[in-house]
Design a protein around this motif. Structure first.
Motif, PDB file in Angstrom:
ATOM      1  N   SER A 124      11.301  38.434 -10.333  1.00 34.40           N
ATOM      2  CA  SER A 124       9.958  38.065  -9.858  1.00 34.40           C
ATOM      3  C   SER A 124      10.053  37.633  -8.399  1.00 34.40           C
ATOM      4  O   SER A 124      11.136  37.268  -7.927  1.00 34.40           O
ATOM      5  N   PRO A 125       8.908  37.607  -7.690  1.00 37.48           N
ATOM      6  CA  PRO A 125       8.931  37.169  -6.293  1.00 37.48           C
ATOM      7  C   PRO A 125       9.509  35.760  -6.120  1.00 37.48           C
ATOM      8  O   PRO A 125      10.109  35.449  -5.096  1.00 37.48           O
ATOM      9  N   ASP A 126       9.381  34.891  -7.144  1.00 39.53           N
ATOM     10  CA  ASP A 126       9.934  33.529  -7.027  1.00 39.53           C
ATOM     11  C   ASP A 126      11.427  33.474  -7.377  1.00 39.53           C
ATOM     12  O   ASP A 126      12.009  32.389  -7.443  1.00 39.53           O
ATOM     13  N   LEU A 137       7.472  37.141 -29.408  1.00 36.54           N
ATOM     14  CA  LEU A 137       8.215  36.955 -28.149  1.00 36.54           C
ATOM     15  C   LEU A 137       7.990  38.166 -27.253  1.00 36.54           C
ATOM     16  O   LEU A 137       8.138  39.306 -27.706  1.00 36.54           O
ATOM     17  N   THR A 138       7.649  37.907 -25.998  1.00 40.24           N
ATOM     18  CA  THR A 138       7.449  39.035 -25.068  1.00 40.24           C
ATOM     19  C   THR A 138       8.537  39.110 -24.007  1.00 40.24           C
ATOM     20  O   THR A 138       8.904  40.200 -23.573  1.00 40.24           O
ATOM     21  N   SER A 139       9.067  37.953 -23.565  1.00 45.26           N
ATOM     22  CA  SER A 139      10.052  38.012 -22.471  1.00 45.26           C
ATOM     23  C   SER A 139      10.866  36.723 -22.397  1.00 45.26           C
ATOM     24  O   SER A 139      10.489  35.686 -22.951  1.00 45.26           O
ATOM     25  N   ILE A 140      11.961  36.861 -21.672  1.00 50.03           N
ATOM     26  CA  ILE A 140      12.883  35.734 -21.452  1.00 50.03           C
ATOM     27  C   ILE A 140      13.004  35.584 -19.938  1.00 50.03           C
ATOM     28  O   ILE A 140      13.156  36.595 -19.231  1.00 50.03           O
ATOM     29  N   HIS A 141      12.944  34.352 -19.439  1.00 51.30           N
ATOM     30  CA  HIS A 141      12.932  34.123 -17.988  1.00 51.30           C
ATOM     31  C   HIS A 141      14.087  33.211 -17.596  1.00 51.30           C
ATOM     32  O   HIS A 141      14.269  32.138 -18.182  1.00 51.30           O
ATOM     33  N   LEU A 142      14.841  33.657 -16.601  1.00 53.67           N
ATOM     34  CA  LEU A 142      16.008  32.904 -16.144  1.00 53.67           C
ATOM     35  C   LEU A 142      15.763  32.385 -14.739  1.00 53.67           C
ATOM     36  O   LEU A 142      15.421  33.163 -13.832  1.00 53.67           O
TER      37      LEU A 142
END
Ligand SMILES: Cc1cc2nc3c(=O)[nH]c(=O)nc-3n(C[C@H](O)[C@H](O)[C@H](O)COP(=O)(O)OP(=O)(O)OC[C@H]3O[C@@H](n4cnc5c(N)ncnc54)[C@H](O)[C@@H]3O)c2cc1C
Length: 297
Positions: A64-66, A166-171
């Motif tokens: 992602s941009p962040d 569950l749709t996604s995992i974010h690191l």
């Protein structure tokens, strides 16, 4: 195998509505390496199976941009374990994904299915705990995020509510150099479910080293070992490493079962955590952080 209706939903809303409609009679499906076996064995008897793999973003990995890395819930273990960004910045997760069963199974098994199955032995869970991952679920009220350390509520149980999936995992972006390892012990050298496992990760933040240790298959859910983490932040001498390994073993809550006794598991948590910490320290020695700020104690 008991017959069931196989449904491909057209979008997130339909998937959620279909999952919400059943009372235990509707199941989400991704790779099917847990679910189909359980249906075939007669342990679950769904009337409808909802295949989520084709929903938007479910098979994507992107930054992602962040700076956070988004991993779609239906990404296969091989997709995750061989992804260049995962290998470079989140090596503990690559190790967890690559430890699952065989190459063939890893083409089918997904990281989201691994988490939602909520086995204490799930091999990607300790790594995601170490990485302070956040998962996103979608349900009747839309999307919401849950820190992965609040996702597992018991063996086979998660914080997802009726109609949620569950749709996604974010690191989070690693705030500085980071190394991690995943040590897994099964009854056979490869291809077995964990009898016990330990993930260790350290990232060099500006304010100092941030250690994470997580244990698999030695409690009702995958567990963090916060006292061991805090101890390592103060002391990584050989005595400090031995103390942290003791504290990790003390954090385990193992049971006796067909894979191993509680006493053996706890002893192996001590061994695997010590080896893991030593490997992470050796990795930092081989590739020291560019800045001396926040060096290892
Ligand atoms: C031979 C063999 C060896 C294995 N070895 C290992 C191993 O070494 N390590 C390990 O960790 N696991 C192992 N497993 C278990 C399994 O392969 C993994 O847990 C895998 O990651 C499950 O993913 P899947 O996509 O196949 O899940 P599925 O079978 O599709 O689903 C698993 C469960 O999660 C639910 N679910 C799936 N997706 C979602 C979603 N998006 N939202 C909500 N619920 C969902 C399903 O309803 C089901 O209850 C093994 C399995 C087999 C058959």
């Amino acid at each position: 195998m008991q017959p069931f209706d196989y449904i491909i939903p057209k979008d997130m809303e339909e998937a959620s509505a279909l999952l919400a409609a059943g009372n235990g009679s509707v199941r989400a499906l991704q790779g099917g390496t847990d679910l189909i076996i359980r249906i075939r064995g007669g342990f679950v008897r769904p009337e409808r199976v909802i295949d989520l793999k084709g929903l938007p973003g479910m098979r994507e990995i992107r930054t992602s941009p962040d700076g956070w890395l988004m991993i779609g819930a239906a990404c296969s273990m091989n997709q995750v374990g061989l992804h260049p960004t995962v290998c470079e910045r989140y090596d503990v997760l690559a190790a967890g994904a690559n430890s699952v069963a065989s190459y063939q199974l890893r083409n089918r098994a997904t990281v989201g299915g691994n988490l939602c199955n909520a086995s204490p032995a799930a091999d990607t869970a300790p790594a995601l705990l170490c990485l302070d991952a956040v998962v996103e679920v979608y349900g009747p009220s839309g999307a919401r995020r849950i820190p992965v350390n609040e996702f597992f509520t018991g063996p086979g149980r998660t914080a997802m509510q009726r109609g949620e999936f569950l749709t996604s995992i974010h690191l989070p972006p690693p705030a500085g150099p980071s190394h991690g390892v995943y040590n897994k012990l099964g009854r056979t050298k490869i291809g077995d479910i964990s009898m016990v496992s330990v993930a260790v990760n350290c990232r060099q933040a500006v304010e100092g080293p941030v250690w994470r240790i997580a244990i698999g298959a030695a409690g009702p859910t995958p567990l963090r070992a916060p006292e061991a983490e805090a101890s390592l932040a103060q002391d990584t001498s050989p005595e400090g490493v031995a103390r942290a390994a003791e504290l990790t073993a003390a954090a385990a809550r193992p049971i006796d079962d067909i894979r191993g006794s509680a006493a053996y598991r706890r002893a192996m948590v001590r061994v695997l955590s010590r080896r893991g910490i030593e490997s992470v320290l050796a990795a930092f020695q081989a590739a020291p952080p560019a800045s001396p700020a926040g060096g290892l104690a």
